[in-house]
Design an enzyme around this catalytic site. Structure first.
Site, PDB file in Angstrom:
ATOM      1  N   HIS A  37      91.340  61.054  99.646  1.00  0.00           N
ATOM      2  CA  HIS A  37      92.479  62.137  98.824  1.00  0.00           C
ATOM      3  C   HIS A  37      92.323  61.689  97.348  1.00  0.00           C
ATOM      4  O   HIS A  37      92.205  62.510  96.595  1.00  0.00           O
ATOM      5  CB  HIS A  37      93.807  62.117  99.409  1.00  0.00           C
ATOM      6  N   LYS A 149      83.801  65.343 103.947  1.00  0.00           N
ATOM      7  CA  LYS A 149      83.997  64.915 105.261  1.00  0.00           C
ATOM      8  C   LYS A 149      84.412  66.001 106.214  1.00  0.00           C
ATOM      9  O   LYS A 149      84.047  66.097 107.448  1.00  0.00           O
ATOM     10  CB  LYS A 149      85.231  63.950 105.102  1.00  0.00           C
ATOM     11  N   GLN A 153      85.041  72.590 107.304  1.00  0.00           N
ATOM     12  CA  GLN A 153      86.151  73.585 106.630  1.00  0.00           C
ATOM     13  C   GLN A 153      85.747  73.931 105.218  1.00  0.00           C
ATOM     14  O   GLN A 153      86.133  74.883 104.545  1.00  0.00           O
ATOM     15  CB  GLN A 153      87.344  72.496 106.401  1.00  0.00           C
TER      16      GLN A 153
HETATM   17  O1  PAF Z   1      91.845  69.131 104.926  1.00  0.00           O
HETATM   18  C1  PAF Z   1      93.311  69.221 105.113  1.00  0.00           C
HETATM   19  O2  PAF Z   1      93.780  68.418 104.819  1.00  0.00           O
HETATM   20  C2  PAF Z   1      93.652  70.636 105.474  1.00  0.00           C
HETATM   21  O3  PAF Z   1      92.984  71.120 106.280  1.00  0.00           O
HETATM   22  C3  PAF Z   1      94.087  71.741 104.253  1.00  0.00           C
HETATM   23  C4  PAF Z   1      92.784  72.096 103.593  1.00  0.00           C
HETATM   24  C5  PAF Z   1      95.106  70.913 103.346  1.00  0.00           C
HETATM   25  C6  PAF Z   1      94.595  73.029 104.961  1.00  0.00           C
HETATM   26  O4  PAF Z   1      95.816  72.679 105.659  1.00  0.00           O
END
Ligand code: PAF
Length: 289
Positions: A37, A149, A153
């Site tokens: 992050h 990763k 998504q």
């Molecule tokens: O990748 C994540 O942490 C989650 O899927 C996100 C993009 C914050 C959506 O809840």
């Protein structure tokens, strides 16, 4: 850094930030922050003067048998990390603020959202697409950053942004890895030392398979061998090992365009995912398989 919990307060704080100029970069998260992050935050800082992060453990992307209640929550420690990294604002709504009584809208991104992890986790990507669209409307960032990763998504969000003409630039940030190669994930905390040894075979097998395909090995045979190797290494289930187009995630049988090798496998109740880029090099052999 301000922590904000209502949409009205968010809008006021954002208008002050925007008035200062330099744009807004957004890092959406579910908290339990790690170096992966923080790489998103660092890239966000390079892209805009103002970095906004969100922490929201989104219930709609967890299936009934998944780990919503167990999902690690440590907002205080997360907020300290974000502040130290130079975030201007933390958006941390609760579930009632995000989904007020009567919420009825759902975003479904067909094809990309139904396949791979979407097949194993029905409804997961509807939850992701819907909450990310809401977060974009709440924060209205110029740019938003997501880790490679979670490659499916990332592809799904890019598709949604294109399809809905959302005015935000999506940036994918390379996967951060531990020294043993395992991709950083909040779920790695669930692994016992024994399971961790099994887990590190996932990046190893993907790396070897990507190399084999680059060197001209047949794709189908390579994927079958990779799945067997993961089972032999101790994974209890291998959900998939797949070779896909980088943008549409459509299946590929040859390395004739930029591709992604993706895998998901389960160990000790934890589902791990990982992926690697596989780009054709000039003159690389094209083989069917
Ligand atoms: O990748 C994540 O942490 C989650 O899927 C996100 C993009 C914050 C959506 O809840």
């Amino acid at each position: 850094m301000q922590t904000i919990r209502s949409v009205d307060a968010l809008r006021s704080a954002l208008s002050v930030l925007r008035a200062g100029g330099g744009g807004v970069a957004f890092v959406p998260t579910m908290g339990a922050l790690h170096a992966g992050h923080m790489a998103l935050v660092a890239e966000a800082k390079r892209r805009a003067a103002n970095v906004v992060a969100s922490i929201f453990v989104n219930p709609t992307q967890f299936g009934p048998d998944e780990d919503l209640d167990l999902y690690p929550r440590r907002e205080q420690a997360d907020a300290e990390m974000l502040e130290a990294a130079g975030c201007a604002l933390l958006w941390a709504p609760d579930a009632a603020t995000m989904y007020p009584h009567g919420h009825a809208t759902n975003i479904h991104v067909a094809a990309i959202g139904d396949d791979l992890c979407g097949a194993a986790r029905p409804g997961h990507f509807d939850g992701v697409a819907t909450v990310v669209a809401k977060l974009f409307n709440q924060v209205q960032p110029d740019v938003a950053l997501f880790g490679e990763k979670d490659y499916q998504q990332l592809a799904l969000i890019r598709q949604m942004v294109r399809d809905l003409d959302l005015p935000v630039t999506i940036v994918g940030v390379p996967t951060q890895r531990d020294a043993d190669g395992l991709a950083l994930s909040s779920r790695n905390a669930y692994l016992s030392p024994e399971h961790r040894i099994v887990a590190r075979s996932l990046p190893r097998v993907l790396g070897e398979s990507a190399q084999a395909i680059r060197e001209g090995a047949a794709v189908a045979a390579t994927l079958t061998a990779a799945a067997k190797e993961l089972s032999d290494a101790g994974f209890e289930a291998v959900d998939y090992v797949e070779f896909r187009d980088v943008e549409t995630l459509a299946p590929l049988t040859d390395l004739d365009r930029p591709a992604r090798l993706l895998a998901a496998a389960r160990i000790g109740g934890t589902r791990l995912i990982d992926n690697l880029a596989v780009h054709p090099t000039k003159g690389s052999p094209a083989r069917s398989g």
